[in-house]
Design an enzyme around this catalytic site. Structure first.
Site, PDB file in Angstrom:
ATOM      1  N   CYS A 138      -3.613  -2.868   4.445  1.00 52.41           N
ATOM      2  CA  CYS A 138      -2.725  -3.889   5.010  1.00 52.41           C
ATOM      3  C   CYS A 138      -3.192  -5.309   4.701  1.00 52.41           C
ATOM      4  O   CYS A 138      -2.532  -6.274   5.058  1.00 52.41           O
ATOM      5  CB  CYS A 138      -2.600  -3.707   6.516  1.00 52.41           C
TER       6      CYS A 138
ATOM      7  N   GLU B 191       0.835  -1.191   0.000  1.00 53.75           N
ATOM      8  CA  GLU B 191       0.000   0.000   0.000  1.00 53.75           C
ATOM      9  C   GLU B 191       0.874   1.247   0.000  1.00 53.75           C
ATOM     10  O   GLU B 191       0.381   2.352   0.173  1.00 53.75           O
ATOM     11  CB  GLU B 191      -0.966  -0.009   1.185  1.00 53.75           C
TER      12      GLU B 191
ATOM     13  N   HIS C 285      -2.933  -8.924  12.422  1.00 54.68           N
ATOM     14  CA  HIS C 285      -2.291  -7.734  11.872  1.00 54.68           C
ATOM     15  C   HIS C 285      -1.941  -6.827  13.054  1.00 54.68           C
ATOM     16  O   HIS C 285      -2.769  -6.584  13.928  1.00 54.68           O
ATOM     17  CB  HIS C 285      -3.243  -7.007  10.915  1.00 54.68           C
TER      18      HIS C 285
END
Ligand code: CAA
Length: 389
Positions: free
Chosen positions: A113, A81, A235
């Site tokens: 992400c 990204e 994450h």
């Protein structure tokens, strides 16, 4: 398929420099405990001026190609990204630097992400179609917020390279996946900006909603129960977020939430992210690296993954560790990549952070700083010129 598909090899790389949260706190007057305890971060990787998502990706992928050869790699999926070009896929530079075969497809994927997980799932599908093929999945990002904003303390940079194949040596990835998508503006970066915009508290609640949503879909599709997992890789925009997320999931599933239990499930997944910072697409896989490199024997243990990308898309899936996996790990290399970083002061960090050459369109030779294997040598005619050292 009547054969297993999953991670055959795994390798990670990060940037040249490191800025500690002590240095950041001394500069901005924050209590360093807010960083160490409050968000669970110790330091952040900062790429040198001649490093970027391509050089880190090539550094991560080179050992994978050296070990397995490139002949079976028919696809390179590059998730990021913090893209360097609006049209050309960053993976093509990596394909070139590593000398991969011309008979391959290369593409870049984006959804904040999350897209590393999209790449992994697409790779499973490709190997399912033809088990002789391997897919090189790369996730590489440089996280950048405006200086002086709350997000600044959560910056970082890293790349992971994962070789996806039939009969994998590290981990089998399972069906089903649980998915969740919601149109929300919690974190984004318009094309004209080099730094991300974020609504911090909104992003945390959006993440927690997505955990619930992905888990619900996972269970409705016949996934495993929570008790079957040894550990959970979340994450990790900052490592405390993994604890928040797991607490939320346990609570949502009606468990009595016990801090010791959460620490057992999460504790070994945070080591790398706590010192590297947010690496966006790579972060959930750095959690896996930390777990595999640091936990006692995980043979036949099942690990849960929760991948979140703002905006938002989330996916929950499971992987089971393959017997003999330990002899294929790159633990020493990962520790060396972290330990070799040079600590920088705030002035040096500010100079790198505010450096403007990538957006001014001019011709530049880029000063040599990195001691890594690949570097961005210059910009000329609006082209990025890379070299192997
Ligand atoms: N000692 C110990 N703890 C302290 C403390 C001290 N002196 N001072 C504060 N804390 C604690 C706070 O209580 C808080 O913890 P809890 O949330 O558990 O209560 C924590 O430290 C952070 O404090 P604040 O909430 O006051 O911090 P902030 O508002 O300045 O910034 C943030 C926090 C919003 C996460 C900010 O870092 C940010 O904007 N980060 C970028 C966005 C982000 O990472 N979002 C995560 C979800 S979105 C996602 O995951 C996608 C992605 O990668 C971006």
């Amino acid at each position: 398929a009547d054969f297993a598909i999953g991670l055959h090899d795994f390798s990670a790389a990060t940037g040249q420099y490191v800025l500690t949260h002590e240095t950041l706190a001394a500069e901005n007057g924050a209590d360093v405990a807010k960083y160490h305890k409050g968000i669970g971060q110790r330091s952040m990787s900062v790429p040198a001026v001649d490093e970027d998502i391509v050089t880190m990706a090539a550094a991560a992928a080179a050992p994978v190609v050296a070990r397995h050869g490139a002949d079976q790699i028919r696809t390179v999926l590059f998730a990021t990204e913090s893209s360097i070009d609006q049209a050309k896929a960053a993976g093509i530079y990596v394909h070139s630097l590593l000398g991969l075969p011309a008979g391959a497809r290369v593409v870049e994927l984006k959804q904040a992400c999350y897209s590393g997980t999209a790449a992994l799932q697409f790779a499973l599908g490709l190997v399912h179609r033809d088990r002789s093929e391997q897919v090189l999945v790369i996730a590489s990002d440089v996280s950048k917020y405006e200086r002086g904003t709350p997000g600044e303390a959560t910056q970082g940079a890293a790349a992971v390279a994962m070789l996806v194949s039939a009969e994998p040596a590290l981990m089998r990835i399972e069906n089903p996946s649980g998915m969740f998508t919601a149109d929300i503006m919690d974190f984004w970066r318009p094309n004209y900006r080099t730094t991300a915009l974020v609504d911090g508290q909104e992003s945390i609640s959006a993440y927690l909603q997505a955990v619930e949503g992905a888990w619900k879909d996972y269970t409705e599709r016949g996934g495993r129960s929570l008790d079957e997992f040894t550990a959970f890789c979340y994450h990790q925009p900052f490592t405390k977020m993994a604890y928040k997320a797991h607490r939320h999931l346990l609570d949502h599933c009606g468990y009595d939430v016990d801090d010791g239990e959460i620490t057992r499930a999460i504790g070994q997944t945070t080591g790398y992210n706590a010192v590297i910072g947010n690496s966006y697409t790579a972060s959930v896989y750095l959690a896996l690296a930390s777990l595999l490199d640091n936990a006692d024997d995980l043979t036949d243990r099942t690990v849960g993954f929760l991948s979140y990308g703002s905006g938002s898309v989330a996916e929950f899936f499971a992987g089971t560790v393959v017997p003999g996996y330990r002899s294929h790990l790159r633990t020493d290399m990962h520790r060396a990549a972290i330990d070799r970083r040079q600590e920088i002061d705030y002035a040096k960090y500010r100079e790198i952070h505010d450096h403007s050459f990538p957006v001014d369109g001019g011709n530049h030779a880029v000063p040599r700083e990195t001691t890594g294997p690949y570097r961005l040598a210059g910009l000329a005619g609006h082209k990025r010129l890379y070299e192997q050292l």
